[in-house]
Design a protein around this motif. Sequence first.
Motif, mmCIF file in Angstrom:
data_model
loop_
_atom_site.group_PDB
_atom_site.id
_atom_site.type_symbol
_atom_site.label_atom_id
_atom_site.label_comp_id
_atom_site.label_asym_id
_atom_site.label_seq_id
_atom_site.Cartn_x
_atom_site.Cartn_y
_atom_site.Cartn_z
ATOM 1 N N ASP A 1 0.824 -1.210 0.000
ATOM 2 C CA ASP A 1 0.000 0.000 0.000
ATOM 3 C C ASP A 1 0.861 1.264 0.000
ATOM 4 O O ASP A 1 0.530 2.253 -0.653
ATOM 5 C CB ASP A 1 -0.927 0.023 1.219
ATOM 6 N N LEU A 2 1.962 1.235 0.730
ATOM 7 C CA LEU A 2 2.868 2.378 0.759
ATOM 8 C C LEU A 2 3.459 2.631 -0.624
ATOM 9 O O LEU A 2 3.530 3.764 -1.096
ATOM 10 C CB LEU A 2 3.986 2.129 1.786
ATOM 11 N N ALA A 3 3.861 1.582 -1.307
ATOM 12 C CA ALA A 3 4.475 1.718 -2.640
ATOM 13 C C ALA A 3 3.473 2.211 -3.664
ATOM 14 O O ALA A 3 3.857 2.921 -4.619
ATOM 15 C CB ALA A 3 5.060 0.372 -3.076
ATOM 16 N N ALA A 4 2.190 1.897 -3.488
ATOM 17 C CA ALA A 4 1.180 2.305 -4.477
ATOM 18 C C ALA A 4 1.113 3.816 -4.609
ATOM 19 O O ALA A 4 0.784 4.339 -5.658
ATOM 20 C CB ALA A 4 -0.185 1.750 -4.077
ATOM 21 N N GLY A 5 1.442 4.550 -3.574
ATOM 22 C CA GLY A 5 1.401 6.009 -3.647
ATOM 23 C C GLY A 5 2.645 6.619 -4.256
ATOM 24 O O GLY A 5 2.692 7.827 -4.489
ATOM 25 N N TRP A 6 3.689 5.824 -4.518
ATOM 26 C CA TRP A 6 4.964 6.373 -4.989
ATOM 27 C C TRP A 6 5.336 5.905 -6.396
ATOM 28 O O TRP A 6 6.481 6.081 -6.821
ATOM 29 C CB TRP A 6 6.075 5.987 -4.011
ATOM 30 N N GLU A 7 4.405 5.335 -7.129
ATOM 31 C CA GLU A 7 4.705 4.893 -8.485
ATOM 32 C C GLU A 7 5.080 6.094 -9.345
ATOM 33 O O GLU A 7 4.551 7.181 -9.180
ATOM 34 C CB GLU A 7 3.483 4.171 -9.082
ATOM 35 N N ARG B 1 10.501 9.801 -8.125
ATOM 36 C CA ARG B 1 11.930 9.670 -7.820
ATOM 37 C C ARG B 1 12.213 10.142 -6.390
ATOM 38 O O ARG B 1 13.354 10.357 -6.014
ATOM 39 C CB ARG B 1 12.760 10.498 -8.799
ATOM 40 N N ALA B 2 11.181 10.300 -5.606
ATOM 41 C CA ALA B 2 11.317 10.826 -4.243
ATOM 42 C C ALA B 2 11.968 9.815 -3.319
ATOM 43 O O ALA B 2 12.115 8.643 -3.649
ATOM 44 C CB ALA B 2 9.944 11.206 -3.706
ATOM 45 N N THR B 3 12.340 10.295 -2.155
ATOM 46 C CA THR B 3 12.877 9.455 -1.098
ATOM 47 C C THR B 3 11.778 9.286 -0.056
ATOM 48 O O THR B 3 11.143 10.250 0.359
ATOM 49 C CB THR B 3 14.112 10.113 -0.460
ATOM 50 N N ALA C 1 15.726 -5.127 -0.977
ATOM 51 C CA ALA C 1 15.679 -3.693 -1.267
ATOM 52 C C ALA C 1 16.850 -2.995 -0.603
ATOM 53 O O ALA C 1 17.342 -3.417 0.439
ATOM 54 C CB ALA C 1 14.363 -3.096 -0.772
ATOM 55 N N LYS C 2 17.310 -1.920 -1.241
ATOM 56 C CA LYS C 2 18.422 -1.133 -0.704
ATOM 57 C C LYS C 2 17.856 0.041 0.083
ATOM 58 O O LYS C 2 17.328 0.977 -0.508
ATOM 59 C CB LYS C 2 19.316 -0.627 -1.831
ATOM 60 N N VAL C 3 17.957 -0.047 1.393
ATOM 61 C CA VAL C 3 17.509 1.052 2.241
ATOM 62 C C VAL C 3 18.732 1.836 2.689
ATOM 63 O O VAL C 3 19.836 1.298 2.762
ATOM 64 C CB VAL C 3 16.706 0.555 3.466
ATOM 65 N N THR D 1 15.605 5.565 5.032
ATOM 66 C CA THR D 1 14.900 5.993 3.821
ATOM 67 C C THR D 1 15.135 4.992 2.696
ATOM 68 O O THR D 1 16.040 4.155 2.757
ATOM 69 C CB THR D 1 15.377 7.391 3.367
ATOM 70 N N ILE D 2 14.308 5.123 1.666
ATOM 71 C CA ILE D 2 14.423 4.305 0.464
ATOM 72 C C ILE D 2 13.922 5.157 -0.695
ATOM 73 O O ILE D 2 13.050 6.012 -0.506
ATOM 74 C CB ILE D 2 13.604 2.990 0.596
ATOM 75 N N THR D 3 14.492 4.935 -1.873
ATOM 76 C CA THR D 3 13.992 5.677 -3.036
ATOM 77 C C THR D 3 12.656 5.076 -3.461
ATOM 78 O O THR D 3 12.395 3.882 -3.256
ATOM 79 C CB THR D 3 14.985 5.617 -4.207
ATOM 80 N N ALA D 4 11.811 5.894 -4.049
ATOM 81 C CA ALA D 4 10.487 5.429 -4.468
ATOM 82 C C ALA D 4 10.575 4.278 -5.471
ATOM 83 O O ALA D 4 9.848 3.291 -5.332
ATOM 84 C CB ALA D 4 9.674 6.588 -5.026
ATOM 85 N N PRO D 5 11.476 4.331 -6.495
ATOM 86 C CA PRO D 5 11.564 3.187 -7.422
ATOM 87 C C PRO D 5 11.975 1.895 -6.716
ATOM 88 O O PRO D 5 11.443 0.819 -7.005
ATOM 89 C CB PRO D 5 12.623 3.620 -8.433
ATOM 90 N N GLU D 6 12.895 1.996 -5.757
ATOM 91 C CA GLU D 6 13.341 0.815 -5.018
ATOM 92 C C GLU D 6 12.191 0.258 -4.179
ATOM 93 O O GLU D 6 11.994 -0.957 -4.086
ATOM 94 C CB GLU D 6 14.531 1.183 -4.122
ATOM 95 N N LEU D 7 11.387 1.129 -3.592
ATOM 96 C CA LEU D 7 10.231 0.714 -2.806
ATOM 97 C C LEU D 7 9.210 -0.006 -3.688
ATOM 98 O O LEU D 7 8.689 -1.058 -3.317
ATOM 99 C CB LEU D 7 9.580 1.927 -2.138
ATOM 100 N N CYS D 8 8.979 0.532 -4.877
ATOM 101 C CA CYS D 8 8.006 -0.092 -5.785
ATOM 102 C C CYS D 8 8.497 -1.461 -6.264
ATOM 103 O O CYS D 8 7.707 -2.408 -6.367
ATOM 104 C CB CYS D 8 7.731 0.834 -6.972
#
Length: 160
Positions: free
Chosen positions: A10-16, A19-21, A37-39, A50-57
């Motif tokens: 659900d968290l990743a769905a908002g960051w598709e 390029r945010a952190t 994932a690289k945090v 933190t994690i970058t949005a692409p890495e989170l997705c």
Amino acid sequence: MKPEHKRIVDLAAGWEDSRATVTLSPADALLLTSVGAKVVPGKRAIDPVTITAPELCDAAAAILAGDFETPEGAEPTPNQQSVSPGPVAPPVSPVVAPPVVPPVPPVVAPTVPPKAPEEGDKLEELTVAELRNLATDRGLTVPSNAVKAAIIEAIRKAPK
């Protein structure tokens, strides 16, 4: 799907397409590292992970594709937000303000003008201000530089 996995998805769905952190809780960071994932840890121990949005997705897609176990310490704790429905809090009753009571005015006793001293009263016990008022009431003019003894003498000599 476990609640902690759903929380990540659900968290990743908002960051598709971003390029945010994204700032993570320690439990989410642990879960994301378990799927590769690289945090990025904070500079200090108290700083957030933190994690970058692409890495989170990408990590969310890996969670959806596989059957991952939740690593120890990644379970949501009571102070962390969770997607799983928890117990519902009982409804809060509205706070009722006490009725507004207008203040009661104080009881004021009627003022009675002081009685003028009679002949038998001791004028020496009065203050200079009281003697000036008494002299004025009797029609006497008292000079501003008059002393107490002079005012008493003028009152005693004046007709009543």
